[in-house]
Design a protein around this motif. Structure first.
Motif, PDB file in Angstrom:
ATOM      1  N   GLY A 169       4.689   0.564   1.571  1.00  0.00           N
ATOM      2  CA  GLY A 169       5.336  -0.606   2.251  1.00  0.00           C
ATOM      3  C   GLY A 169       4.338  -1.777   2.186  1.00  0.00           C
ATOM      4  O   GLY A 169       3.248  -1.718   1.454  1.00  0.00           O
ATOM      5  N   LYS A 170       4.929  -3.046   2.694  1.00  0.00           N
ATOM      6  CA  LYS A 170       4.126  -4.129   2.447  1.00  0.00           C
ATOM      7  C   LYS A 170       3.047  -4.307   3.535  1.00  0.00           C
ATOM      8  O   LYS A 170       3.022  -3.899   4.780  1.00  0.00           O
ATOM      9  CB  LYS A 170       5.039  -5.066   2.727  1.00  0.00           C
ATOM     10  CG  LYS A 170       6.193  -5.195   1.740  1.00  0.00           C
ATOM     11  CD  LYS A 170       7.176  -6.519   1.937  1.00  0.00           C
ATOM     12  CE  LYS A 170       8.672  -5.907   1.887  1.00  0.00           C
ATOM     13  NZ  LYS A 170       9.546  -6.392   2.412  1.00  0.00           N
ATOM     14  N   ILE A 171       2.079  -4.896   3.242  1.00  0.00           N
ATOM     15  CA  ILE A 171       0.805  -5.418   3.942  1.00  0.00           C
ATOM     16  C   ILE A 171       1.010  -6.643   4.736  1.00  0.00           C
ATOM     17  O   ILE A 171       1.479  -7.705   3.987  1.00  0.00           O
ATOM     18  CB  ILE A 171      -0.329  -5.388   3.491  1.00  0.00           C
ATOM     19  CG1 ILE A 171      -0.675  -3.993   2.376  1.00  0.00           C
ATOM     20  CG2 ILE A 171      -1.598  -5.805   4.171  1.00  0.00           C
ATOM     21  CD1 ILE A 171      -1.713  -4.147   1.241  1.00  0.00           C
ATOM     22  N   ILE A 185      -5.881  -2.632   5.322  1.00  0.00           N
ATOM     23  CA  ILE A 185      -4.929  -1.924   4.387  1.00  0.00           C
ATOM     24  C   ILE A 185      -4.911  -0.596   4.847  1.00  0.00           C
ATOM     25  O   ILE A 185      -3.659   0.227   4.778  1.00  0.00           O
ATOM     26  CB  ILE A 185      -5.382  -1.837   2.777  1.00  0.00           C
ATOM     27  CG1 ILE A 185      -4.426  -1.605   1.891  1.00  0.00           C
ATOM     28  CG2 ILE A 185      -6.940  -1.543   2.774  1.00  0.00           C
ATOM     29  CD1 ILE A 185      -4.717  -1.854   0.391  1.00  0.00           C
ATOM     30  N   TYR A 186      -5.921   0.000   5.303  1.00  0.00           N
ATOM     31  CA  TYR A 186      -5.620   1.299   5.860  1.00  0.00           C
ATOM     32  C   TYR A 186      -4.997   1.484   7.073  1.00  0.00           C
ATOM     33  O   TYR A 186      -4.065   2.474   7.348  1.00  0.00           O
ATOM     34  CB  TYR A 186      -7.322   1.868   6.297  1.00  0.00           C
ATOM     35  CG  TYR A 186      -8.050   2.023   5.002  1.00  0.00           C
ATOM     36  CD1 TYR A 186      -7.973   2.723   4.271  1.00  0.00           C
ATOM     37  CD2 TYR A 186      -9.362   1.126   5.111  1.00  0.00           C
ATOM     38  CE1 TYR A 186      -8.980   2.878   2.969  1.00  0.00           C
ATOM     39  CE2 TYR A 186     -10.136   1.249   3.830  1.00  0.00           C
ATOM     40  CZ  TYR A 186      -9.989   2.059   2.995  1.00  0.00           C
ATOM     41  OH  TYR A 186     -10.832   2.121   1.905  1.00  0.00           O
ATOM     42  N   ASN A 187      -5.016   0.446   7.904  1.00  0.00           N
ATOM     43  CA  ASN A 187      -4.177   0.506   9.071  1.00  0.00           C
ATOM     44  C   ASN A 187      -2.463   0.176   8.817  1.00  0.00           C
ATOM     45  O   ASN A 187      -1.742   0.979   9.494  1.00  0.00           O
ATOM     46  CB  ASN A 187      -4.540  -0.692  10.119  1.00  0.00           C
ATOM     47  CG  ASN A 187      -5.577  -0.567  10.850  1.00  0.00           C
ATOM     48  OD1 ASN A 187      -6.454   0.607  10.939  1.00  0.00           O
ATOM     49  ND2 ASN A 187      -6.371  -1.743  11.260  1.00  0.00           N
ATOM     50  N   VAL A 237       0.709  -1.149   0.051  1.00  0.00           N
ATOM     51  CA  VAL A 237       0.007  -0.093  -0.116  1.00  0.00           C
ATOM     52  C   VAL A 237       0.865   1.312   0.029  1.00  0.00           C
ATOM     53  O   VAL A 237       2.095   1.185   0.619  1.00  0.00           O
ATOM     54  CB  VAL A 237      -0.956  -0.122   1.128  1.00  0.00           C
ATOM     55  CG1 VAL A 237      -0.229   0.189   2.586  1.00  0.00           C
ATOM     56  CG2 VAL A 237      -2.145   1.108   1.411  1.00  0.00           C
ATOM     57  N   GLY A 238       0.390   2.246  -0.712  1.00  0.00           N
ATOM     58  CA  GLY A 238       1.033   3.366  -0.724  1.00  0.00           C
ATOM     59  C   GLY A 238       0.262   4.837  -0.594  1.00  0.00           C
ATOM     60  O   GLY A 238      -0.989   4.744  -1.008  1.00  0.00           O
ATOM     61  N   GLY A 239       0.825   5.923  -0.414  1.00  0.00           N
ATOM     62  CA  GLY A 239      -0.033   7.046  -0.164  1.00  0.00           C
ATOM     63  C   GLY A 239       0.362   8.310  -0.813  1.00  0.00           C
ATOM     64  O   GLY A 239       1.640   8.452  -0.606  1.00  0.00           O
ATOM     65  N   ILE A 240      -0.181   8.729  -1.532  1.00  0.00           N
ATOM     66  CA  ILE A 240       0.113  10.420  -2.047  1.00  0.00           C
ATOM     67  C   ILE A 240      -0.376  11.171  -0.974  1.00  0.00           C
ATOM     68  O   ILE A 240      -1.769  11.116  -0.842  1.00  0.00           O
ATOM     69  CB  ILE A 240      -0.736  10.472  -3.535  1.00  0.00           C
ATOM     70  CG1 ILE A 240      -0.252   9.533  -4.655  1.00  0.00           C
ATOM     71  CG2 ILE A 240      -0.529  11.937  -3.796  1.00  0.00           C
ATOM     72  CD1 ILE A 240      -0.927   9.808  -5.901  1.00  0.00           C
ATOM     73  N   ILE A 241       0.197  11.799  -0.351  1.00  0.00           N
ATOM     74  CA  ILE A 241      -0.036  12.454   1.073  1.00  0.00           C
ATOM     75  C   ILE A 241      -0.079  14.129   0.360  1.00  0.00           C
ATOM     76  O   ILE A 241       0.714  14.635   0.024  1.00  0.00           O
ATOM     77  CB  ILE A 241       1.015  12.410   2.118  1.00  0.00           C
ATOM     78  CG1 ILE A 241       1.187  10.675   2.348  1.00  0.00           C
ATOM     79  CG2 ILE A 241       0.599  13.124   3.126  1.00  0.00           C
ATOM     80  CD1 ILE A 241       2.070  10.656   3.342  1.00  0.00           C
ATOM     81  N   GLU A 242      -1.476  14.537   0.487  1.00  0.00           N
ATOM     82  CA  GLU A 242      -1.564  16.078   0.087  1.00  0.00           C
ATOM     83  C   GLU A 242      -1.506  16.891   1.293  1.00  0.00           C
ATOM     84  O   GLU A 242      -2.029  16.741   2.463  1.00  0.00           O
ATOM     85  CB  GLU A 242      -2.826  16.018  -0.547  1.00  0.00           C
ATOM     86  CG  GLU A 242      -2.998  15.368  -1.668  1.00  0.00           C
ATOM     87  CD  GLU A 242      -4.446  15.630  -2.298  1.00  0.00           C
ATOM     88  OE1 GLU A 242      -4.641  15.519  -3.220  1.00  0.00           O
ATOM     89  OE2 GLU A 242      -5.463  15.613  -1.414  1.00  0.00           O
ATOM     90  N   LYS A 243      -1.245  18.020   0.939  1.00  0.00           N
ATOM     91  CA  LYS A 243      -1.484  19.296   1.797  1.00  0.00           C
ATOM     92  C   LYS A 243      -1.775  20.534   1.170  1.00  0.00           C
ATOM     93  O   LYS A 243      -1.033  20.576   0.247  1.00  0.00           O
ATOM     94  CB  LYS A 243      -0.357  19.351   2.869  1.00  0.00           C
ATOM     95  CG  LYS A 243       0.905  20.168   2.599  1.00  0.00           C
ATOM     96  CD  LYS A 243       1.725  20.486   3.937  1.00  0.00           C
ATOM     97  CE  LYS A 243       2.902  21.185   3.404  1.00  0.00           C
ATOM     98  NZ  LYS A 243       3.773  21.777   4.729  1.00  0.00           N
TER      99      LYS A 243
END
Length: 171
Positions: free
Chosen positions: A45-47, A53-55, A9-15
């Motif tokens: 990172g790996k699940i 998945i959110y955690n 899982v990965g995140g596009i973290i916006e601000k």
């Protein structure tokens, strides 16, 4: 012997600051991938087995950046089903990506999210965490695409395209 893809899982973290959208990028620094050190990436990172998945996204972002996820797009629309000894999570990510050649067989679900807190100077898996405007991101991709972790290039270009298409739509 069969080899299976690793779920991630990965995140596009916006601000948003003064009506300008920024996202978090970092330099990859994973001990088990020395040839990829220094490539620009988004936190991922790996699940772990049976990890929500959110955690996992929250854990990975905290470990790599020090930030705490405050919002994940689509999390509120998630459905959970329990039956026959299973608990199943149904979710919709921003996009899914998969390495189909290379050294690392991984499939990653990417989410758009927001976070709060102070960035770490460095972590065991990342260095040079920084916020870049979408304009800066586009310029980096155009001029230094080979400096990005290959898995994230198409994801970030898709994100930029959607953001530019929706630029005239009020939030």
């Amino acid at each position: 012997m069969e080899t299976f893809a690793i779920p991630g899982v990965g995140g596009i973290i916006e601000k948003v600051v003064d009506s300008v959208t920024y996202i978090l990028i970092q330099d990859r620094y994973k001990a088990d991938c020395p040839l990829e050190r220094g490539l620009i990436e988004i936190p991922a990172g790996k699940i772990q087995a049976f990890e929500n998945i959110y955690n996992c996204l929250r854990r990975e972002v905290r470990e790599e950046t020090g930030l705490e996820i405050t919002m994940i797009e689509g999390e509120g629309d998630t459905l959970v089903y329990e039956g026959n000894g299973y608990k199943v999570l149904n979710y919709t990510p921003f996009c899914s990506i998969q390495n189909i050649e290379g050294t690392y067989p991984i499939m990653v679900q990417i989410f758009i999210c927001r976070a709060a807190g102070e960035l770490l100077d460095k972590s065991d898996e990342a260095r040079n965490m920084r916020w870049v405007s979408l304009e800066e991101l586009e310029e980096l991709l155009d001029k230094k695409e080979k400096h990005f972790y290959p898995m994230h290039v198409i994801t970030l270009r898709k994100y930029l395209k959607i953001k530019s298409t929706n630029a005239d739509i009020p939030a």
